[in-house]
Design an enzyme around this catalytic site. Structure first.
Site, mmCIF file in Angstrom:
data_model
loop_
_atom_site.group_PDB
_atom_site.id
_atom_site.type_symbol
_atom_site.label_atom_id
_atom_site.label_comp_id
_atom_site.label_asym_id
_atom_site.label_seq_id
_atom_site.Cartn_x
_atom_site.Cartn_y
_atom_site.Cartn_z
ATOM 1 N N CYS A 131 4.553 29.969 32.440
ATOM 2 C CA CYS A 131 3.310 29.931 31.602
ATOM 3 C C CYS A 131 2.748 28.459 31.493
ATOM 4 C CB CYS A 131 3.609 30.753 30.450
ATOM 5 S SG CYS A 131 2.412 30.848 29.160
ATOM 6 N N CYS A 134 1.439 28.509 27.714
ATOM 7 C CA CYS A 134 2.846 28.174 26.619
ATOM 8 C C CYS A 134 3.351 26.832 26.656
ATOM 9 C CB CYS A 134 3.680 29.120 27.179
ATOM 10 S SG CYS A 134 3.045 30.853 27.470
ATOM 11 N N ASP A 135 3.655 26.102 27.836
ATOM 12 C CA ASP A 135 4.580 25.140 28.036
ATOM 13 C C ASP A 135 3.965 23.734 28.465
ATOM 14 O OD1 ASP A 135 6.457 26.737 27.055
ATOM 15 O OD2 ASP A 135 6.954 27.478 29.487
#
Length: 305
Positions: A131, A134-135
């Site tokens: 992701c 997300c990261d």
């Protein structure tokens, strides 16, 4: 006879559990043998509102679970074997036992497709990610390797260049599946490099990602590519095998819900989270649709009565 059964225990399922429990619907939640969904393999979550310093994925899910239990939601750590949505009440089979319910909320989520390497599994959350949104933030001025060739891969690679000093896209062919416009954007980006005709044979690093071992599919030549993060963008697989032939699914097997609703093609069956969302796939959007499904379930039951 249950008022509502919820299948799944990620942010969507547990939010639906909290809301239906507070509405006195006494929900039964089949969490699966491993509760918490994809966030159980996520380390730091920095973009879930309310946690200024961030929170570990398992801690967030544990908190949601305890909150659902506080309102007397009944959480059962078992997998659902089959469902019958062709008649009312709906039937849900767990461990050979049949449960009947007036309504059903499906929150079974989706799994990111992976290459199936032992090292990839071992280093998930330690440099291996599925992701970008997300990261990506954790890779400021670092080098990233990514596998993928479709539109979402190009989109994620371009997003990662906001943080990373370099993004190397590894592709097994010498041309991309992505649309022309997305290909052009990626090819023009000075931070994106392409490694053509190559596959990843191993993710390198003991405690965190330090690189990937590549094999050229045309020459069989093996090489190492140094990187700080390894991202997979080869698609997601929604967990909808239980519902095939019973609910309307799209080409990718995601559950189709009505516009501005979580209602499925069967009245009284609602779907929330990544099982019906191939676009956003975030914890916060999953929780939002879990809330929607709970409110719609409550209204549906009131209308039936």
């Amino acid at each position: 006879m249950e008022n509502v059964i919820i299948i799944g225990s990620g942010p969507a399922g547990l939010t639906a559990a909290i809301y239906t429990a507070r509405a006195n619907l006494n929900p039964m939640v089949f969490e699966g043998y491993q509760y918490g969904g994809q966030l159980m393999t996520t380390t730091e979550i920095e973009n879930f509102p309310g946690f200024e310093e961030g929170i570990q994925g398992p801690d967030l899910m544990s908190g949601m679970r305890e909150q659902a239990k506080r309102f007397q939601a009944r959480l059962v750590q078992k997998d659902v074997e089959s469902v019958n949505l062709s008649q009312l009440p709906f039937q849900v089979v767990v461990d050979g036992e049949t449960y009947e319910t007036k309504t059903l909320i499906i929150a079974t989520g989706a799994n990111a497709k992976m290459l199936g390497l032992p090292s990839e599994k071992r280093l998930i959350g330690r440099g291996v990610s599925t992701c970008a949104t997300c990261d990506g933030f954790f890779y400021r001025e670092k080098e990233i390797a990514m596998v993928g060739g479709g539109d979402s891969a190009m989109e994620e690679a371009i997003f990662l260049t906001k943080f990373a000093s370099k993004v190397s896209i590894i592709h097994r062919r010498d041309q991309l599946r992505a649309s022309k416009i997305m290909q052009e954007r990626a090819l023009k980006n000075p931070k994106i490099a392409f490694v053509w005709n190559s596959v990843v044979e191993d993710v390198l690093g003991a405690e965190k990602v330090e690189g990937v071992r590549l094999r050229n599919v045309k020459t069989n030549e093996v090489s190492a590519l140094r990187c700080d993060g390894f991202f997979l963008a080869i698609g997601h697989a929604p967990n909808t095998a239980l519902f095939e032939g019973q609910l309307e699914l799209d080409e990718q097997k995601y559950i189709i819900t009505k516009p501005k609703s979580t209602a499925t093609s069967v009245p009284g069956v609602f779907a929330a989270g990544d099982v019906q969302d191939s676009k956003y796939r975030q914890a916060i959007t999953a929780a939002g649709t879990g809330c929607m499904a709970a409110l719609e379930t409550e209204r549906y039951l009131e209308a039936q009565e």
